[in-house]
Design an enzyme around this catalytic site. Structure first.
Site, PDB file in Angstrom:
ATOM      1  N   GLU A 182       0.794  -1.236   0.000  1.00  0.00           N
ATOM      2  CA  GLU A 182       0.000   0.000   0.000  1.00  0.00           C
ATOM      3  C   GLU A 182       0.822   1.280   0.000  1.00  0.00           C
ATOM      4  O   GLU A 182       0.819   2.055   0.974  1.00  0.00           O
ATOM      5  CB  GLU A 182      -0.983   0.001   1.184  1.00  0.00           C
ATOM      6  CG  GLU A 182      -1.958  -1.163   1.159  1.00  0.00           C
ATOM      7  CD  GLU A 182      -3.027  -1.079   2.242  1.00  0.00           C
ATOM      8  OE1 GLU A 182      -2.901  -0.241   3.146  1.00  0.00           O
ATOM      9  OE2 GLU A 182      -3.988  -1.858   2.171  1.00  0.00           O
ATOM     10  N   GLU A 370      -5.571  -8.699   0.711  1.00  0.00           N
ATOM     11  CA  GLU A 370      -6.268  -8.362   1.960  1.00  0.00           C
ATOM     12  C   GLU A 370      -7.726  -8.068   1.666  1.00  0.00           C
ATOM     13  O   GLU A 370      -8.043  -7.326   0.733  1.00  0.00           O
ATOM     14  CB  GLU A 370      -5.714  -7.085   2.634  1.00  0.00           C
ATOM     15  CG  GLU A 370      -4.390  -7.255   3.309  1.00  0.00           C
ATOM     16  CD  GLU A 370      -3.881  -5.955   3.940  1.00  0.00           C
ATOM     17  OE1 GLU A 370      -4.702  -5.107   4.365  1.00  0.00           O
ATOM     18  OE2 GLU A 370      -2.651  -5.797   3.990  1.00  0.00           O
TER      19      GLU A 370
HETATM   20  C1  FCB Z   1      -4.733  -2.138   5.404  1.00  0.00           C
HETATM   21  C2  FCB Z   1      -3.367  -2.484   5.972  1.00  0.00           C
HETATM   22  C3  FCB Z   1      -3.402  -3.502   7.076  1.00  0.00           C
HETATM   23  C4  FCB Z   1      -4.594  -3.297   7.991  1.00  0.00           C
HETATM   24  C5  FCB Z   1      -5.864  -3.185   7.193  1.00  0.00           C
HETATM   25  C6  FCB Z   1      -7.096  -3.034   8.031  1.00  0.00           C
HETATM   26  O1  FCB Z   1      -4.691  -0.870   4.855  1.00  0.00           O
HETATM   27  O2  FCB Z   1      -2.528  -2.978   4.958  1.00  0.00           O
HETATM   28  O3  FCB Z   1      -2.175  -3.452   7.760  1.00  0.00           O
HETATM   29  O4  FCB Z   1      -4.376  -2.207   8.780  1.00  0.00           O
HETATM   30  O5  FCB Z   1      -5.775  -2.103   6.321  1.00  0.00           O
END
Ligand code: FCB
Length: 461
Positions: A182, A370
């Site tokens: 990110e 994620e």
């Molecule tokens: C993302 C991050 C991770 C966590 C989630 C909820 O942006 O990569 O570390 O904080 O959000």
């Protein structure tokens, strides 16, 4: 709300799909990050990171907490991996802490740091779980920040050296590598608005951080490929589809500006070798940090693109005096998470399909690195019933299936997160885990969502 799903029910997705509807080689996993779970912040020669400094500064984290202990995973990793094996995942995405491996950010390697990731990798493989390694999930060594952090170009080359050390140690066992997690969050929260470490408030002057993080991805990709023949290398971007509030041309212009700022500024250089133009972002930035050849380095073809999805963003045209070319509109018609994010599973399908449409043959295979949700879970009589998380996961995984039906080449899905953990500036309040962490005792309590995911993975129907 009690569970709609209960143990014994089929482990299906919201549209009835089962695991068998996905390819055999599909990676099903969970994801974590070093600073959020490991603790042991100053043992075995580890150097301080910007997150150690930030959390030790009063007023930076909502509940005043730190990651000093977090989930104590550095100590308890073997039990955690055994629990993951019980869950039945075939993959696990974790991050390596740069200051554990290279305590001052450059120069000497700390063998005890590398040894930890070596043990973790072996423990995973011993249970048939394929490791997916993220090299940078935000914990920059503090000595590098003292010299300018991501605002200086040199940091990218130090990152490549560190990546080479990790790749040479784990490369005989780790196939899939994610360079950076990110970049948009690193530069926007860390350097533009200062709500994350290192807490700098540079607004539009934060662009060098964006560029140097992407350059770091490029040079680390070269380092990993040189060290590990056959490595699958990618980058993970946090992507949010941007929706105009109305059909007006002003709102459409606001949506396309924010899309250029928060999505395309990160995707386009990696996939197309060019940043969106200033006419498209409508943000005046100084581009002089971009050197000849940088974009070719950043755009080296990826083996995989990691996509983190949490929610879409709705915008309208900015009001008078707003320095930004858009104004964010809260999506209050949707279910809200404990982070205040709207629950919109169709956004994940639309995102995956739009990537394919926008980048066509430039788009490598995708992994959802994620996706997950924080709800205010409670431990009642030794159990945690989290029906809303079960439904969240069932609907978002179904959205991935729909995108694949529409032609998206998706190779994996990682739930954020395995365990409740330290949620950055929000501290320990938001609970994202399939496993409840009792921070007072470090007891792990699998939630109903864990039972559901296990049943899905086992193919119970
Ligand atoms: C993302 C991050 C991770 C966590 C989630 C909820 O942006 O990569 O570390 O904080 O959000």
């Amino acid at each position: 709300m009690t569970s709609l799903w209960s143990p014994g029910d089929p482990g299906t997705l919201s549209d009835g799909r089962t695991r068998a509807a996905f390819p055999d080689h599909f990676l099903w996993g969970t994801a974590t990050a070093a600073y959020q779970i490991e603790g042991s912040w100053d043992v075995d020669g580890k150097g301080p990171s910007i997150w150690d400094t930030f959390t030790h500064t009063p007023g930076k984290v909502l509940d005043g907490s730190t990651g000093d202990i977090a989930c104590d995973h550095y100590v308890r990793y073997a039990d955690d991996v055994a629990l993951m094996a019980d869950l039945g995942v075939n993959s696990y995405r974790f991050s390596v802490s740069w200051p554990r491996v290279v305590p001052t950010g450059e120069g000497a390697v700390e063998p005890r740091g590398l040894d930890f990731y070596d043990r973790l990798t072996d423990a995973l493989l011993g249970h048939g779980i394929a490791p997916v390694v993220t090299l940078y999930h935000w914990d920059l060594p503090q000595p590098l920040e003292d010299r300018g952090g991501w605002l200086v170009r040199d940091t990218a080359y130090r990152f490549a050296e560190y990546s080479d050390h990790v790749a040479r140690r784990l490369g005989d066992r780790v196939r899939t590598w994610i360079t950076i997690n990110e970049a948009v969050v690193i530069s926007t929260f860390g350097y533009a608005f200062g709500t994350h470490a290192p807490g700098r408030v540079l607004l539009f002057d934060s662009f060098p951080a964006t560029h140097h993080v992407l350059l770091a991805h490029g040079v680390a990709t070269q380092a990993v490929r040189a060290a590990v023949p056959g490595a699958q290398v990618g980058i993970t971007h946090n992507l949010s589809p941007v929706l105009p509030l109305t059909g007006s041309s002003e709102d459409a212009a606001a949506a396309s500006a924010l899309d250029a700022i928060q999505n395309r500024t990160y995707l386009d250089p990696c996939l197309l070798g060019a940043y969106p133009s200033i006419e498209e972002t409508r943000i005046p930035v100084d581009l002089s940090c971009i050197h000849d050849g940088d974009l070719e380095t950043i755009a080296a073809p990826l083996d995989v693109l990691g996509v983190n999805y949490y929610n879409p963003t709705t915008v309208k045209a900015p009001g008078e005096g707003n320095p930004f070319p858009f104004e964010i509109v809260p999506m209050t018609d949707y279910e809200q998470t404990d982070m205040g994010w709207p629950v919109v599973p169709s956004g994940l399908r639309d995102l995956l399909v739009s990537l394919k449409d926008r980048y066509a043959e430039q788009l490598p295979p995708v992994m959802v690195t994620e996706n997950g949700v924080a709800f205010p879970d409670e431990l009642v009589d030794g159990a945690v019933d989290d029906p809303r998380r079960v439904e969240y996961l069932r609907s978002h995984m179904a959205a991935v299936g729909e995108a694949m039906d529409a032609g998206a080449d998706v190779r994996g899905f990682f739930v954020w997160s395995f365990l409740d953990n330290f949620e950055w500036a929000e501290g320990f309040r938001p609970r994202f885990g399939l496993v409840y962490t009792d921070y007072a005792t470090q007891q792990r309590i699998p939630k109903t969502s864990f039972q559901w995911f296990r049943s899905f993975l086992r193919g119970d129907a």
